[in-house]
Motif scaffolding. Sequence first.
Motif, mmCIF file in Angstrom:
data_model
loop_
_atom_site.group_PDB
_atom_site.id
_atom_site.type_symbol
_atom_site.label_atom_id
_atom_site.label_comp_id
_atom_site.label_asym_id
_atom_site.label_seq_id
_atom_site.Cartn_x
_atom_site.Cartn_y
_atom_site.Cartn_z
ATOM 1 N N LEU A 231 7.273 3.827 -2.664
ATOM 2 C CA LEU A 231 6.563 3.273 -3.522
ATOM 3 C C LEU A 231 7.277 1.739 -3.840
ATOM 4 O O LEU A 231 6.575 0.684 -3.893
ATOM 5 C CB LEU A 231 6.757 3.869 -4.975
ATOM 6 N N ASP A 232 8.596 1.687 -3.662
ATOM 7 C CA ASP A 232 9.196 0.547 -3.509
ATOM 8 C C ASP A 232 8.845 -0.445 -2.381
ATOM 9 O O ASP A 232 8.796 -1.724 -2.821
ATOM 10 C CB ASP A 232 10.819 0.787 -3.527
ATOM 11 N N LEU A 233 8.362 0.106 -1.472
ATOM 12 C CA LEU A 233 8.148 -0.601 -0.271
ATOM 13 C C LEU A 233 6.806 -1.266 -0.366
ATOM 14 O O LEU A 233 6.642 -2.329 -0.212
ATOM 15 C CB LEU A 233 8.153 0.065 1.399
ATOM 16 N N VAL A 241 0.951 -1.929 2.613
ATOM 17 C CA VAL A 241 0.627 -0.696 2.016
ATOM 18 C C VAL A 241 -0.668 0.171 3.024
ATOM 19 O O VAL A 241 -0.539 1.548 3.039
ATOM 20 C CB VAL A 241 -0.260 -0.775 0.593
ATOM 21 N N SER A 242 -1.300 -0.668 3.737
ATOM 22 C CA SER A 242 -2.437 -0.044 4.485
ATOM 23 C C SER A 242 -1.891 0.718 5.845
ATOM 24 O O SER A 242 -2.469 1.471 6.334
ATOM 25 C CB SER A 242 -3.374 -0.988 5.134
ATOM 26 N N ARG A 243 -0.511 0.413 6.034
ATOM 27 C CA ARG A 243 0.154 1.074 7.057
ATOM 28 C C ARG A 243 1.141 2.179 6.609
ATOM 29 O O ARG A 243 1.798 3.011 7.536
ATOM 30 C CB ARG A 243 1.036 0.103 7.865
ATOM 31 N N LEU A 244 1.007 2.490 5.430
ATOM 32 C CA LEU A 244 2.179 3.160 4.959
ATOM 33 C C LEU A 244 1.794 4.721 4.734
ATOM 34 O O LEU A 244 0.540 5.028 4.290
ATOM 35 C CB LEU A 244 2.702 2.720 3.340
ATOM 36 N N ARG A 245 2.511 5.796 5.032
ATOM 37 C CA ARG A 245 2.409 7.258 5.033
ATOM 38 C C ARG A 245 3.482 7.903 4.460
ATOM 39 O O ARG A 245 4.551 7.270 4.545
ATOM 40 C CB ARG A 245 2.159 7.810 6.238
ATOM 41 N N LEU A 246 3.235 8.940 3.427
ATOM 42 C CA LEU A 246 4.368 9.559 2.965
ATOM 43 C C LEU A 246 4.123 11.237 3.087
ATOM 44 O O LEU A 246 3.304 11.673 2.596
ATOM 45 C CB LEU A 246 4.362 9.227 1.322
ATOM 46 N N ALA A 262 1.233 5.803 -9.859
ATOM 47 C CA ALA A 262 1.528 4.775 -9.254
ATOM 48 C C ALA A 262 1.336 4.919 -7.749
ATOM 49 O O ALA A 262 0.834 4.182 -6.837
ATOM 50 C CB ALA A 262 3.062 4.186 -9.592
ATOM 51 N N ILE A 263 1.918 6.020 -7.436
ATOM 52 C CA ILE A 263 1.768 6.547 -5.988
ATOM 53 C C ILE A 263 0.186 6.876 -5.464
ATOM 54 O O ILE A 263 -0.268 6.254 -4.600
ATOM 55 C CB ILE A 263 2.742 7.821 -5.740
ATOM 56 N N ASN A 264 -0.331 7.678 -6.602
ATOM 57 C CA ASN A 264 -1.790 7.896 -6.218
ATOM 58 C C ASN A 264 -2.663 6.821 -6.142
ATOM 59 O O ASN A 264 -3.720 6.682 -5.359
ATOM 60 C CB ASN A 264 -2.348 8.868 -7.619
ATOM 61 N N ARG A 265 -2.355 5.549 -7.014
ATOM 62 C CA ARG A 265 -3.000 4.459 -6.723
ATOM 63 C C ARG A 265 -3.207 3.571 -5.580
ATOM 64 O O ARG A 265 -3.762 2.984 -5.261
ATOM 65 C CB ARG A 265 -3.025 3.562 -7.969
ATOM 66 N N LEU A 266 -2.013 4.021 -4.824
ATOM 67 C CA LEU A 266 -1.909 3.241 -3.471
ATOM 68 C C LEU A 266 -2.946 3.551 -2.448
ATOM 69 O O LEU A 266 -3.321 3.039 -1.474
ATOM 70 C CB LEU A 266 -0.365 3.666 -3.005
ATOM 71 N N GLU A 267 -3.548 5.030 -2.717
ATOM 72 C CA GLU A 267 -4.388 5.527 -1.679
ATOM 73 C C GLU A 267 -4.056 5.563 -0.434
ATOM 74 O O GLU A 267 -4.932 5.315 0.611
ATOM 75 C CB GLU A 267 -5.744 4.636 -1.795
ATOM 76 N N ILE A 268 -2.631 5.988 -0.206
ATOM 77 C CA ILE A 268 -2.044 6.010 1.224
ATOM 78 C C ILE A 268 -2.318 7.662 1.380
ATOM 79 O O ILE A 268 -2.316 8.617 0.552
ATOM 80 C CB ILE A 268 -0.782 5.470 1.263
#
Length: 335
Positions: A231-233, A241-246, A262-268
């Motif tokens: 989330l911080d990144l 964001v488009s390259r991020l995976r958790l 906040a994490i859900n809205r990233l849609e990652i």
Amino acid sequence: MIQPRTAYILGLVIMPMVAPSLALPTPHSHTYTAIAKRSNIIDSLISILVIVLGFGGKLVSSGVDINTRPQVTMPDTGKGRPIRNNLDIEATIVHYAGYAEGPYELTGKSWSCQTCQKPEFQGTIVDVYWENAINGSTGYIAHNPKEKLIVISFRGSKELSDWRDSLNIDLVPWPASIPGSQVMAGVHEGYASLEPRIIPYVASLAERYPDYAILATGHSLGGSRASLCALDLSIQHPQLVSRLRLYTYGIPKLGNSEFANAINRLEIPAYRAVNRGDIAAHLPPDNPEYVHFGTEVWFQDGNVTLCYLDRRGQCSDTLSIFELSIYDHSSYPGM
């Protein structure tokens, strides 16, 4: 009556005492299909003790209806029901578990450990390795040219200071840019001391390798810190964001609904693996302020089930207190 906070602390204290392997997952050659059913009566009794002390509003009432928790929202994907045998996500979860296990074995920047020797991890280059005795955090930043992947991996609880952080479950405001968002104080404290070093370095690697995906991962407390890092990144470098995976393994609930949203809205891709009846995924107990984010990937008896958001009555939430286990916390598929 024992309050949920007390029960949570008892659970975390009991877990490492009765199952030393919780602090250091042992490599397993099996996949989830080979995880044997356990009938260990001691395991069952300890798990039940922890749950009865603080779980499920019917056994011990905290005066709060657990069904009135804040609503977690996410853009509708049309995938609200559990989905069984999703092989693509299953394979990825099992594969990334190897990166999550790495910090338990590595002792420096050399990519040398039992997990590291597997063919699929060959060629991984460790760029940064840290071991902070003050906050108990250990982890690494690496990149794998074959996979075109940048990895940020945090170790789970092993040292006494790790358990100190795990015991501090007060909610504190974070991050400042998201009004109302609160996270577990102990997890935040351990991550905040690392952030000035981690975020800039990951951003520089991402610039150096513009076609690489970025994976934040970890097991237990490590997965909790990886979640804050992701989330911080996204906040400090939204272009990534488009390259991020958790991908996390055996993490408790980390924060309130604003944090989860906040994490859900990233849609990652944000997946929380839960192995069978891992008790850690149900902590803190009986506390409606804490909610899970993202998608649960539940491994059980040769099946994998996906459950979206923090919906009660799905995936591992269908288990009774007699089926929750402290030992399932240390035997994740791929580790």
